[in-house]
Scaffold this motif. Structure first.
Motif, PDB file in Angstrom:
ATOM      1  N   ASP A 140       0.842  -1.200   0.000  1.00  0.00           N
ATOM      2  CA  ASP A 140       0.000   0.000   0.000  1.00  0.00           C
ATOM      3  C   ASP A 140       0.878   1.252   0.000  1.00  0.00           C
ATOM      4  O   ASP A 140       1.890   1.319   0.708  1.00  0.00           O
ATOM      5  N   ARG A 141       0.465   2.249  -0.772  1.00  0.00           N
ATOM      6  CA  ARG A 141       1.275   3.465  -0.905  1.00  0.00           C
ATOM      7  C   ARG A 141       1.505   4.156   0.431  1.00  0.00           C
ATOM      8  O   ARG A 141       2.632   4.564   0.754  1.00  0.00           O
ATOM      9  N   ALA A 142       0.462   4.288   1.241  1.00  0.00           N
ATOM     10  CA  ALA A 142       0.622   4.966   2.531  1.00  0.00           C
ATOM     11  C   ALA A 142       1.492   4.146   3.483  1.00  0.00           C
ATOM     12  O   ALA A 142       2.252   4.711   4.280  1.00  0.00           O
ATOM     13  N   VAL A 143       1.385   2.831   3.422  1.00  0.00           N
ATOM     14  CA  VAL A 143       2.228   1.967   4.247  1.00  0.00           C
ATOM     15  C   VAL A 143       3.697   2.146   3.858  1.00  0.00           C
ATOM     16  O   VAL A 143       4.581   2.257   4.712  1.00  0.00           O
ATOM     17  N   VAL A 144       3.966   2.186   2.551  1.00  0.00           N
ATOM     18  CA  VAL A 144       5.346   2.367   2.085  1.00  0.00           C
ATOM     19  C   VAL A 144       5.871   3.749   2.479  1.00  0.00           C
ATOM     20  O   VAL A 144       7.011   3.886   2.939  1.00  0.00           O
ATOM     21  N   ASP A 145       5.049   4.780   2.320  1.00  0.00           N
ATOM     22  CA  ASP A 145       5.476   6.120   2.739  1.00  0.00           C
ATOM     23  C   ASP A 145       5.848   6.135   4.221  1.00  0.00           C
ATOM     24  O   ASP A 145       6.855   6.733   4.623  1.00  0.00           O
ATOM     25  N   HIS A 146       5.033   5.472   5.033  1.00  0.00           N
ATOM     26  CA  HIS A 146       5.320   5.436   6.467  1.00  0.00           C
ATOM     27  C   HIS A 146       6.609   4.662   6.742  1.00  0.00           C
ATOM     28  O   HIS A 146       7.388   5.042   7.630  1.00  0.00           O
ATOM     29  N   ALA A 147       6.832   3.578   6.002  1.00  0.00           N
ATOM     30  CA  ALA A 147       8.031   2.770   6.235  1.00  0.00           C
ATOM     31  C   ALA A 147       9.302   3.595   6.087  1.00  0.00           C
ATOM     32  O   ALA A 147      10.270   3.389   6.823  1.00  0.00           O
ATOM     33  N   PHE A 148       9.297   4.557   5.163  1.00  0.00           N
ATOM     34  CA  PHE A 148      10.486   5.380   4.975  1.00  0.00           C
ATOM     35  C   PHE A 148      10.511   6.582   5.914  1.00  0.00           C
ATOM     36  O   PHE A 148      11.430   7.395   5.843  1.00  0.00           O
ATOM     37  N   ARG A 149       9.511   6.684   6.773  1.00  0.00           N
ATOM     38  CA  ARG A 149       9.582   7.645   7.888  1.00  0.00           C
ATOM     39  C   ARG A 149      10.095   6.979   9.158  1.00  0.00           C
ATOM     40  O   ARG A 149      10.538   7.664  10.082  1.00  0.00           O
TER      41      ARG A 149
END
Length: 579
Positions: free
Chosen positions: A463-472
């Motif tokens: 999921d796009r939001a999951v991936v964005d969070h992973a790099f935070r």
């Protein structure tokens, strides 16, 4: 079920679509033509917004959010996902594409250009090719590589650098394909094809590292919310859902979330290779019992793998040297036979949150003598342990001579391993994994195999939001000491037994060597030592004979290397590719 093709040319674009096997769909007259192809896929269209037309394979997971952003006048309530995505593009441009979340490959006829769009993660494939110059310039695009191969104007012989890449990685990690002159659109990209034969590529989304030093508990809590949202959006309405369950933490957490959130039956599916083959059935059975799913174990004998390997390889637009392809197809058949249209999987945990293969690279970084990104890229290639080191004795002298001036395979990795958007080495590795193996192996294999059975394979961890969070998430919370995917495990610890959360990843142990020595022995010898392989002239016959006899120092990786060569030969035969 269908896929799509498109043409941009001044010379009979409708005829060009027909030449690719497409059924032209209505659009405005001009240089463009769009068409639907027979074959497993989700293509629909045309969609129209004003003078802009499109065709695509589009499944959106956040359609309500896009409708809200467009407003009541901007998106009719009954419009399809494809039309909704087109409306977001027409209204907001690249920002509208970035706001979407889903699986899509879209062709947009806009003014005198053809615009190609591939989804953020690369769940659906998209290819394009160019022929001619000036007024005779022509573009063709399709979600099917076979359709482009049929186009008479293209010289689509074997692209040898792609052969080398496949033998190095077990998939093709970038724009190149095995067919000369045909290129793949990268995920998160919008490629604008122009009538003069030029093109412009725009990146509408790429993961970015963000410094966020909140406490671990806050990161875990937000990640849990995102995982629940991602899973809920991928559940089918008013029907059961299937989940592929290996017993590892990734597939187990998706199973647990589906069981928690779905208001219909959840059916889980696992693989056994029978006999004395290693398996993880105790773990998958534990999860199924814990989550109260309707559980099925599918036994995959070696004879079935041998019988079905050619047809399975033929489903893939680019080959994947993964011995789980036939078991994946048989699982998809089982899910479809139970009447479901959606099957979830746990793919994505490793490339997004720091799974195996990162520790060796981090150790290399501590001890390497040579500075620079090239050294790091070479170490990444070596970590694959495929056929790269064997190429001097595997490929024929003629092939090696033709490859002498080709760019090194490390060029495919350096954009991600260099300090740019990612400053942390772990994040650079994860970015590389996501944009190479994630987009060109994991997602595309799942999509083509499930589509062949009329299913949609959906991956909440991509999921796009999951991936964005992973790099935070700070790297130390993803790889905590030697504990891989630590933050992901913390986010779902209450959902699963501790035995599942805390056990080290072992992976699916596939009895490849047993298959090659048994039911695949005759097929392997016939294909790799046969007239067709000899005429193509890729591989040294003495090396292939030695490998088939299990001679030399290849063990214990011999089976995997032979599998790559066999898969490549089957794919080339399926696509009728010569030298």
């Amino acid at each position: 079920m269908s896929r799509w093709c498109a043409s941009l040319t001044a010379d009979d674009p409708v005829g060009q679509v027909a030449a690719m096997g497409g059924r032209p769909v209505p659009t405005r007259e001009g240089r463009h033509a769009l068409g639907l192809l027979d074959g497993p896929g989700a293509a629909t269209g045309p969609y129209r917004v004003g003078d802009v037309y499109a065709i695509g394979e589009v499944t959106l997971h956040n359609a309500p959010e896009l409708r809200s952003r467009l407003g009541a006048d901007g998106a009719p309530g009954d419009c399809s996902d494809g039309e909704l995505l087109l409306r977001a593009y027409v209204r907001f441009g690249a920002a509208g594409l970035a706001a979407a979340d889903g699986m899509f490959a879209l062709a947009i006829a806009e003014r005198d250009e053809l615009v190609l769009v591939r989804d953020h993660m690369g769940a659906r494939t998209l290819f394009h090719a160019h022929a001619g110059t000036g007024e005779r310039a022509a573009w063709a695009a399709s979600t099917s590589l076979r359709a482009l191969q049929r186009r008479p104007a293209l010289d689509t012989g074997l692209h040898l650098p792609a052969v080398r890449s496949f033998l190095t990685f077990a998939y093709l990690p970038g724009r190149e394909t095995l067919l000369r002159g045909i290129h793949e659109v990268l995920p998160g990209r919008c490629v604008r094809l122009k009538p003069d034969g030029t093109s412009v590529e725009e990146t509408y989304w790429e993961p970015a590292e963000v410094t966020d030093e909140r406490p671990a508990a806050e990161h875990a809590r937000e990640l849990r919310e995102l995982l629940e949202s991602a899973t809920a959006r991928r559940l089918p309405a008013a029907e059961p859902v299937g989940v592929l369950l290996s017993g590892g933490v990734d597939s187990s957490l998706v199973t647990a979330l589906a069981a928690k959130l779905h208001d219909q039956a959840v059916r889980s599916y696992s693989i056994s290779f029978g006999g004395d083959a290693p398996n993880e059935l105790a773990y998958s059975g534990l999860v199924a019992t814990h989550c109260h799913t309707e559980h099925q174990v599918l036994t995959v004998p070696g004879a079935a793998v041998a019988a079905r390997l050619p047809e399975t390889v033929a489903l893939l637009d680019s080959p994947v040297g993964d011995p789980l392809t036939v078991p994946n197809l048989m699982l998809a058949e089982a899910v479809a036979a139970d009447g479901m249209s959606v099957v979830l999987n746990g793919e994505g945990g490793d490339p997004v949150f720091g799974g195996p293969k990162n520790l060796p690279m981090l150790i290399h970084e501590l001890h390497r003598d040579e500075a620079g990104v090239d050294s790091r890229a070479r170490a990444y290639v070596d970590s694959y342990r495929k056929c790269h080191g064997d190429l001097p004795v595997l490929l024929t002298p003629g092939v090696l001579a033709e490859l002498a001036d080709a760019p090194p395979v490390t060029d495919l990795l350096t954009p991600y391993l260099a300090q740019g958007q990612m400053t942390s080495l772990l994040n650079q590795l994860l970015h590389t994994n996501l944009r190479t193996k994630g987009a060109h192996h994991i997602l595309t294999k799942v999509e083509r195999i499930t589509a062949s059975q009329g299913l949609e394979g959906r991956a909440p961890l991509f999921d796009r939001a999951v991936v964005d969070h992973a790099f935070r998430v700070p790297p130390r919370l993803k790889l905590a000491g030697t504990s891989e995917k630590w933050i992901l495990k913390e986010a779902v610890r209450d959902l699963l037994p501790a035995t599942i959360v805390d056990r080290p990843k072992s992976g699916m142990r596939v009895p490849v060597q047993q298959w090659l020595d048994g039911p695949l022995r005759e097929l392997g010898h016939d294909l790799l030592l046969g007239d067709s392989a000899r005429a193509r002239g890729l591989f040294r016959q003495d090396t292939i004979r030695s490998w088939l006899r299990r001679e030399g120092t290849l063990l214990p990786r011999q089976g995997g290397k032979l599998w790559l060569v066999l898969t490549l030969e089957l794919w080339l035969r399926s696509f009728e590719v010569g030298a």
